[in-house]
Scaffold this motif. Structure first.
Motif, PDB file in Angstrom:
ATOM      1  N   PRO A   1     -19.620  -0.019  37.826  1.00  5.95           N
ATOM      2  CA  PRO A   1     -20.163   1.547  37.811  1.00  5.95           C
ATOM      3  C   PRO A   1     -19.989   2.180  36.584  1.00  5.95           C
ATOM      4  CG  PRO A   1     -18.684   0.907  39.761  1.00  5.95           C
ATOM      5  CD  PRO A   1     -18.588  -0.233  38.766  1.00  5.95           C
ATOM      6  N   ASP A   2     -18.923   2.216  35.841  1.00  9.70           N
ATOM      7  CA  ASP A   2     -18.701   2.906  34.567  1.00  9.70           C
ATOM      8  C   ASP A   2     -19.008   2.166  33.354  1.00  9.70           C
ATOM      9  OD1 ASP A   2     -16.473   1.322  34.880  1.00  9.70           O
ATOM     10  OD2 ASP A   2     -15.008   2.647  34.469  1.00  9.70           O
ATOM     11  N   TYR A   3     -19.871   0.996  33.405  1.00  4.91           N
ATOM     12  CA  TYR A   3     -20.182   0.047  32.250  1.00  4.91           C
ATOM     13  C   TYR A   3     -20.959   1.002  31.141  1.00  4.91           C
ATOM     14  CZ  TYR A   3     -21.879  -3.734  29.519  1.00  4.91           C
ATOM     15  OH  TYR A   3     -22.280  -4.608  28.535  1.00  4.91           O
ATOM     16  N   PHE A   4     -20.521   0.640  30.069  1.00  7.67           N
ATOM     17  CA  PHE A   4     -21.345   1.427  28.733  1.00  7.67           C
ATOM     18  C   PHE A   4     -20.904   0.039  27.685  1.00  7.67           C
ATOM     19  CE2 PHE A   4     -22.118   5.152  26.266  1.00  7.67           C
ATOM     20  CZ  PHE A   4     -23.091   5.570  26.990  1.00  7.67           C
ATOM     21  N   PRO A   5     -21.942  -0.014  26.613  1.00  6.35           N
ATOM     22  CA  PRO A   5     -21.787  -1.067  25.744  1.00  6.35           C
ATOM     23  C   PRO A   5     -20.606  -1.070  24.801  1.00  6.35           C
ATOM     24  CG  PRO A   5     -23.461   0.547  25.219  1.00  6.35           C
ATOM     25  CD  PRO A   5     -23.127   1.030  26.677  1.00  6.35           C
ATOM     26  N   PHE A   6     -20.476  -1.870  24.099  1.00  9.45           N
ATOM     27  CA  PHE A   6     -19.286  -2.050  23.263  1.00  9.45           C
ATOM     28  C   PHE A   6     -17.972  -2.016  23.775  1.00  9.45           C
ATOM     29  CE2 PHE A   6     -23.247  -0.631  20.897  1.00  9.45           C
ATOM     30  CZ  PHE A   6     -23.055  -1.598  19.879  1.00  9.45           C
ATOM     31  N   GLY A   7     -17.788  -2.285  25.021  1.00 11.49           N
ATOM     32  CA  GLY A   7     -16.473  -2.089  25.615  1.00 11.49           C
ATOM     33  C   GLY A   7     -16.019  -0.674  26.111  1.00 11.49           C
ATOM     34  N   PHE A   8     -17.127   0.220  25.966  1.00 17.40           N
ATOM     35  CA  PHE A   8     -16.579   1.587  26.475  1.00 17.40           C
ATOM     36  C   PHE A   8     -16.928   1.703  28.155  1.00 17.40           C
ATOM     37  CE2 PHE A   8     -16.742   2.589  22.143  1.00 17.40           C
ATOM     38  CZ  PHE A   8     -16.101   3.683  22.036  1.00 17.40           C
ATOM     39  N   ARG A   9     -16.279   2.752  28.480  1.00 19.47           N
ATOM     40  CA  ARG A   9     -16.890   3.080  29.821  1.00 19.47           C
ATOM     41  C   ARG A   9     -17.098   4.569  29.982  1.00 19.47           C
ATOM     42  NH1 ARG A   9     -16.893  -1.729  30.572  1.00 19.47           N
ATOM     43  NH2 ARG A   9     -15.706  -2.764  31.982  1.00 19.47           N
ATOM     44  N   LEU A  10     -18.010   4.847  30.833  1.00 18.96           N
ATOM     45  CA  LEU A  10     -18.593   6.235  30.865  1.00 18.96           C
ATOM     46  C   LEU A  10     -18.455   6.557  32.365  1.00 18.96           C
ATOM     47  CD1 LEU A  10     -20.236   8.387  29.698  1.00 18.96           C
ATOM     48  CD2 LEU A  10     -22.309   7.333  30.393  1.00 18.96           C
TER      49      LEU A  10
ATOM     50  N   SER B   1     -38.018   4.560  38.161  1.00 13.97           N
ATOM     51  CA  SER B   1     -37.108   5.249  38.043  1.00 13.97           C
ATOM     52  C   SER B   1     -36.030   4.870  37.033  1.00 13.97           C
ATOM     53  CB  SER B   1     -36.386   5.301  39.401  1.00 13.97           C
ATOM     54  OG  SER B   1     -36.154   4.215  39.964  1.00 13.97           O
ATOM     55  N   LEU B   2     -35.077   5.653  36.750  1.00 14.81           N
ATOM     56  CA  LEU B   2     -34.151   5.514  35.685  1.00 14.81           C
ATOM     57  C   LEU B   2     -32.782   5.368  36.390  1.00 14.81           C
ATOM     58  CD1 LEU B   2     -35.434   7.600  32.826  1.00 14.81           C
ATOM     59  CD2 LEU B   2     -35.570   5.514  32.899  1.00 14.81           C
ATOM     60  N   ASN B   3     -32.182   4.119  36.312  1.00 16.62           N
ATOM     61  CA  ASN B   3     -30.799   3.882  36.739  1.00 16.62           C
ATOM     62  C   ASN B   3     -30.113   3.582  35.359  1.00 16.62           C
ATOM     63  OD1 ASN B   3     -31.633   1.348  36.234  1.00 16.62           O
ATOM     64  ND2 ASN B   3     -30.963   0.390  38.334  1.00 16.62           N
ATOM     65  N   ARG B   4     -28.965   3.249  35.605  1.00 19.33           N
ATOM     66  CA  ARG B   4     -28.120   2.968  34.306  1.00 19.33           C
ATOM     67  C   ARG B   4     -28.474   1.627  33.396  1.00 19.33           C
ATOM     68  NH1 ARG B   4     -21.835   4.830  34.691  1.00 19.33           N
ATOM     69  NH2 ARG B   4     -21.751   6.800  35.920  1.00 19.33           N
ATOM     70  N   PRO B   5     -28.515   0.596  34.188  1.00 20.22           N
ATOM     71  CA  PRO B   5     -28.933  -0.568  33.577  1.00 20.22           C
ATOM     72  C   PRO B   5     -30.420  -0.462  32.856  1.00 20.22           C
ATOM     73  CG  PRO B   5     -28.283  -1.288  35.703  1.00 20.22           C
ATOM     74  CD  PRO B   5     -28.408   0.354  35.624  1.00 20.22           C
ATOM     75  N   ARG B   6     -31.283   0.280  33.529  1.00 18.36           N
ATOM     76  CA  ARG B   6     -32.807   0.391  32.850  1.00 18.36           C
ATOM     77  C   ARG B   6     -32.668   1.353  31.809  1.00 18.36           C
ATOM     78  NH1 ARG B   6     -34.379  -0.455  38.106  1.00 18.36           N
ATOM     79  NH2 ARG B   6     -34.356   1.771  38.954  1.00 18.36           N
TER      80      ARG B   6
END
Length: 510
Positions: free
Chosen positions: A361-370, A322-327
């Motif tokens: 919960p809202d982690y995103f790369p390069f310091g962004f949030r999603l 299954s696909l979660n955010r980290p994977r």
């Protein structure tokens, strides 16, 4: 009905071709019918697997209302042919022998009557691993040591101790634990399914920390010991919520034969056996170990070390499709850097368990949030001082008339928002995530000199392009490049029919 095979006319015709009839009495087909004894189950399991493969990878058509049509008769016939071809020849032979039909007349194959010929059920790649029972033994011993220490620290056995004081302390401990479990379930309940590995390890660390705090009780004043016991109860309540919830998620993952009740029952029985073994060990060694603080702490440290180590290795062994955010973020990172989709095993081994998207919960790369599935009203409020609300609202609705989602961004806060329509599908949610990720890569490529391959850079963008312009360009460009990504994702065996993103519940109805 269904008795034509024993009519006199049928018997006469069969006798002419030297064929004898063996009639199976009513109620005995499960013992004497080869199909029932050993062939129907593997055949039906194969058909179910063919259906699952078609749901994941097969070509489908939809009605005007968006309802998926059933597979055609030709496709269903292919299911049947492939499913029967995959039934082993040995299973057919053994089924007849188990029914006593084709056994050797000299009695050498009579044992086949009592052997099981069921093929193994379809299991997960890690179905032989249990994330709890293999580590519960050490945890139970550590818990017994800490419990004895806590009771000693609270004054059990002293003449000055009263039953009323013990009762109040116990009620306070239980009450704080109940409040903590309710608050934790409210704040983090949506994350437990999505990041089950991470929260499973959190439960183990919290469990051992709880034991550690109770073990400190004998060397501290009674007032401090009481506070530590209350805090320990809070930690145990978090363990109960996180551990129980992730246990259900792992059981669902392992129940590949639609046998979740069976998996849960056997898991509970195994855990009971392990705890019984730990109980016997505790009764045997506790009087000797607790006689010396050095022995107590040495035993405790060793138990905690092996408990955490084995649980970490066990969680790493789980291969979830299954696909979660980290994977998904690891998959997207590999795709945009190497133009290849990592396999299920590689991705699970690389999935972060302690940092980044593991607990944010809202982690995103390069310091962004999603933020996913957020309120459009909330997005408007956050951007009301920065844009022309009239044009902003009009352009957003125009996009939502064409798409089932809308990706919005605020570069000053490095925050992206995805607004969903009510009838959005999992594949469209995945596309929205893909667009958001690629938009961030294009943004840091143009404004922060991040290296990105040219085939992933949306056309007509410059270093002066705003985040909103980048998102719009990427959204149009993804129509061309996203289907290739989705196809490679399915070929690798990833499940896209259900996503574990812990998205918000807000939906727009246009």
């Amino acid at each position: 009905m269904f008795r034509s095979h024993i009519t006199e006319n049928t018997k006469a015709r069969l006798a002419k071709i030297n064929t004898e009839i063996g009639v199976i009495p009513g109620g005995l087909t499960s013992l004497l019918q080869p199909l029932d004894v050993g062939l129907n189950k593997p055949f039906k399991d194969n058909v179910r697997q063919e259906w699952n493969n078609w749901m994941l990878h097969g070509e489908k058509s939809f009605t005007k209302g968006g309802t998926m049509r059933a597979p055609s008769l030709d496709v269903l016939c292919e299911f049947v042919v492939k499913s029967w071809d995959n039934v082993k020849k040995e299973s057919v032979i053994k089924s007849f022998k188990k029914c006593g039909i084709s056994n050797a007349m000299d009695g050498t194959e009579d044992d086949d009557l009592f052997e099981s010929d069921d093929e193994p059920a379809v299991d997960s790649p890690d179905s032989n691993w249990d994330p709890y029972d293999e580590t519960a033994y050490c945890s139970s011993i550590a818990g017994a040591l800490s419990l004895k220490a806590a009771l000693t620290g609270l004054g059990v056995g002293e003449a000055s101790a009263t039953s009323l004081a013990a009762t109040i302390t116990w009620l306070l401990k239980d009450g704080c634990g109940m409040i903590a479990s309710i608050a934790f379930a409210y704040m983090r309940g949506g994350q437990l399914d999505c990041n089950s590995k991470q929260w499973r390890l959190f439960a183990d660390v919290a469990n051992d920390l709880s034991h550690f705090l109770k073990l400190l009780a004998p060397i501290l004043p009674v007032a401090i010991s009481c506070s530590l016991c209350v805090f320990s109860a809070v930690m145990q309540s978090l363990v109960g919520v996180a551990g129980g919830s992730t246990r259900a998620a792992f059981s669902y993952h392992q129940a590949r034969g639609d046998n979740m009740a069976e998996v849960s029952a056997k898991d509970g029985s195994q855990e009971t056996m392990v705890n019984l073994a730990a109980l016997i060990t505790n009764i045997t060694i506790l009087p000797f170990v607790m006689s010396s603080p050095l022995f107590t702490w040495t035993t405790f440290v060793l138990c905690v070390f092996f408990h955490l180590l084995t649980n970490y290795l066990a969680v790493r062994a789980v291969k979830m499709e299954s696909l979660n955010r980290p994977r998904l973020m690891y998959i997207l990172s590999t795709w945009f850097s190497k133009s290849s989709i990592p396999g299920i095993e590689e991705t699970n081994l690389s999935e972060p368990l302690f940092s980044g998207p593991a607990f944010i919960p809202d982690y995103f790369p390069f310091g962004f949030r999603l933020s996913l599935g957020c309120s459009f009203h909330e997005v408007m409020q956050r951007n009301m001082e920065k844009v022309d609300l009239g044009n902003y609202f009009t352009s957003t609705l125009e996009v939502l008339r064409q798409e089932k989602f809308m990706v919005l961004g605020d570069s000053s806060q490095r925050h992206l928002y995805i607004v969903y329509q009510r009838d959005i599908s999992p594949q469209e949610e995945l596309e929205a995530f893909y667009i958001a990720y690629l938009s961030v890569l294009n943004y840091v490529h143009l404004s922060e000199d991040f290296v990105l391959a040219s085939e992933h850079v949306a056309p007509s963008l410059t270093s002066s392009s705003s985040l909103g312009e980048i998102i719009s360009a990427v959204r149009l460009y993804s129509k061309k490049i996203y289907p290739d990504f989705l196809q490679h994702l399915k070929v690798k065996g990833w499940h896209t029919e259900k996503l574990l993103f812990a998205a918000g519940e807000w939906r727009i109805q246009t």
